[in-house]
Write an enzyme that holds these catalytic residues in place. Structure first.
Site, PDB file in Angstrom:
ATOM      1  N   GLN A 230       6.347  28.963 -74.103  1.00  0.00           N
ATOM      2  CA  GLN A 230       7.434  28.242 -74.754  1.00  0.00           C
ATOM      3  C   GLN A 230       6.934  27.065 -75.590  1.00  0.00           C
ATOM      4  O   GLN A 230       7.731  26.363 -76.204  1.00  0.00           O
ATOM      5  CB  GLN A 230       8.412  27.740 -73.691  1.00  0.00           C
TER       6      GLN A 230
ATOM      7  N   HIS B 196       8.457  25.250 -69.954  1.00  0.00           N
ATOM      8  CA  HIS B 196       9.189  23.982 -69.791  1.00  0.00           C
ATOM      9  C   HIS B 196       8.427  22.781 -70.370  1.00  0.00           C
ATOM     10  O   HIS B 196       8.047  21.861 -69.672  1.00  0.00           O
ATOM     11  CB  HIS B 196       9.506  23.750 -68.307  1.00  0.00           C
TER      12      HIS B 196
ATOM     13  N   GLU C 213      23.130  22.255 -67.406  1.00  0.00           N
ATOM     14  CA  GLU C 213      23.862  20.989 -67.257  1.00  0.00           C
ATOM     15  C   GLU C 213      23.957  20.201 -68.554  1.00  0.00           C
ATOM     16  O   GLU C 213      23.055  20.230 -69.391  1.00  0.00           O
ATOM     17  CB  GLU C 213      23.162  20.099 -66.228  1.00  0.00           C
TER      18      GLU C 213
ATOM     19  N   TYR D 271      15.922  32.834 -59.308  1.00  0.00           N
ATOM     20  CA  TYR D 271      16.044  34.010 -60.153  1.00  0.00           C
ATOM     21  C   TYR D 271      15.940  35.297 -59.334  1.00  0.00           C
ATOM     22  O   TYR D 271      15.100  35.414 -58.439  1.00  0.00           O
ATOM     23  CB  TYR D 271      14.954  34.019 -61.232  1.00  0.00           C
TER      24      TYR D 271
END
Length: 374
Positions: A86, A150, A243, A264
């Protein structure tokens, strides 16, 4: 060159389960104008004073889109960027005094050492024509780690000229509760990377003074509220529990001790449940997850009914969520463009009052939303 227009009459889909159980908002009709479809995994955008735009591409390129729709070759002068998982070239932001100093800020993944450790860094440089000059790193997340998950990477300047940087916990949950670790937090620094005296942990032994808030999994959106006084954060949950939070100095947003998501695949609980004293509750959450990315408050005159609303991009369901707020709480949600334009990575409101979206595709698009006929 501007590409064909798509006119969509959008019916609000039923809202996902959320803490507020917000009902559907009134429906909107918009025109989708594609400004370019020649981007590769675009991630962030910034509006330049001359009417052109900058767009970052995660594989490590920065491009300029002119006001008449011409896409530049890659802008020169970027440092080495680690394109891993990512990670890559992430968000971009203009200095509040950009018109004078030409300073551009950008977040990216960088490697270090022989073990292949990576982390988020932020650098600044002067944008001179099609080149960045005098580039220097102003912040390095510490410690770096292996893996490609992340990285956070959103940037936001507030009205005092302080820079907020979001950092994911790099896939290692417990880092988000470690105040001796930058990862899993939102950072606040001055424009040169120094620590403001008003940061909540300045002078506290064993705590990194750049940390503004912590207990975050992977914040993928930062925005100032309509009056410019409060920073809001948008963050990925695990399976469920994405959120939206109002960020405040020194507060703990709970990950991974509390969450509305589960592990998950197997669906087992994480941490201690959904609440714990001393940890903040989200303003709003989605279950199932929408994989949110990109956050903006609407301020403009093109969509009068949207004034003060939150706009949220979604990767998983390929939609734009419009959240209606009253007294700081979500009271209604409209889901637009579901499955129509692709995975939405970033959302912004231009100086012209139109809404701009980036799609996380290859090729990826930069599109402009304009009002359709109601």
């Amino acid at each position: 060159m501007q590409l064909p227009v798509l006119l969509l009459s959008l019916i609000a889909a039923p809202a996902f389960a959320a803490i507020t159980d917000a009902p559907p908002a009134p429906t909107s009709t918009v025109r989708v104008v594609t400004l370019t479809d020649q981007l590769e995994r675009p991630w962030g955008m910034a509006f330049l004073p001359d009417g052109s735009m900058l767009v970052s591409e995660r594989p490590g390129r920065l491009r300029r889109l002119s006001a008449d729709g011409e896409l530049s070759p890659p802008i020169a002068g970027l440092p080495d960027i680690a394109v891993r998982g990512q990670g890559g070239l992430l968000d971009i932001a203009l200095h509040p005094d950009f018109a004078r100093n030409r300073q551009l800020y950008f977040a990216y993944a960088a490697g270090e050492g022989l073990l292949g450790d990576y982390g988020t860094e932020v650098a600044s440089g002067e944008l001179r024509g099609e080149r960045l000059e005098n580039v220097r790193v102003i912040f390095r997340a510490s410690p770096k780690a292996g893996g490609g998950r992340h990285f956070g990477g959103r940037l936001l300047f507030d009205r005092d000229g302080l820079l907020y940087i979001s950092l994911g916990e790099r896939g290692d949950r417990d880092r988000a509760q470690d105040l001796g670790d930058h990862n899993g937090s939102v950072i606040r620094v001055r424009d040169d990377g120094s620590v403001p005296d008003g940061n909540p942990f300045v002078g506290r032994a064993g705590v990194l003074p750049e940390i503004y808030s912590y207990g975050h999994r992977n914040v993928q959106g930062l925005a100032l509220d309509a009056d410019g006084t409060t920073v809001w954060g948008l963050e990925h949950g695990p399976q469920g529990g994405d959120e939206i939070n109002r960020l405040a100095p020194g507060l703990n947003y709970g990950w991974p001790v509390i969450t509305y998501g589960v592990n998950y695949g197997i669906g087992t609980s994480i941490g201690e449940g959904t609440a714990r004293e001393g940890m903040e509750q989200p303003v709003y959450y989605w279950d199932p997850s929408i994989a949110p990315s990109g956050l903006a408050f609407y301020r403009g005159d093109r969509f009068p009914r949207w004034q003060g609303n939150l706009l949220v991009g979604a990767l998983k369901y390929e939609l734009l969520s419009r959240l209606v707020l009253e007294n700081g709480e979500v009271v209604a949600e409209e889901q637009l463009l579901k499955g129509e334009i692709g995975r939405i990575r970033d959302v912004d409101v231009g100086p012209d009052g139109y809404v701009y979206l980036l799609t996380d595709e290859s090729p990826g698009r930069l599109v402009r939303l304009e009002p359709g006929r109601e």
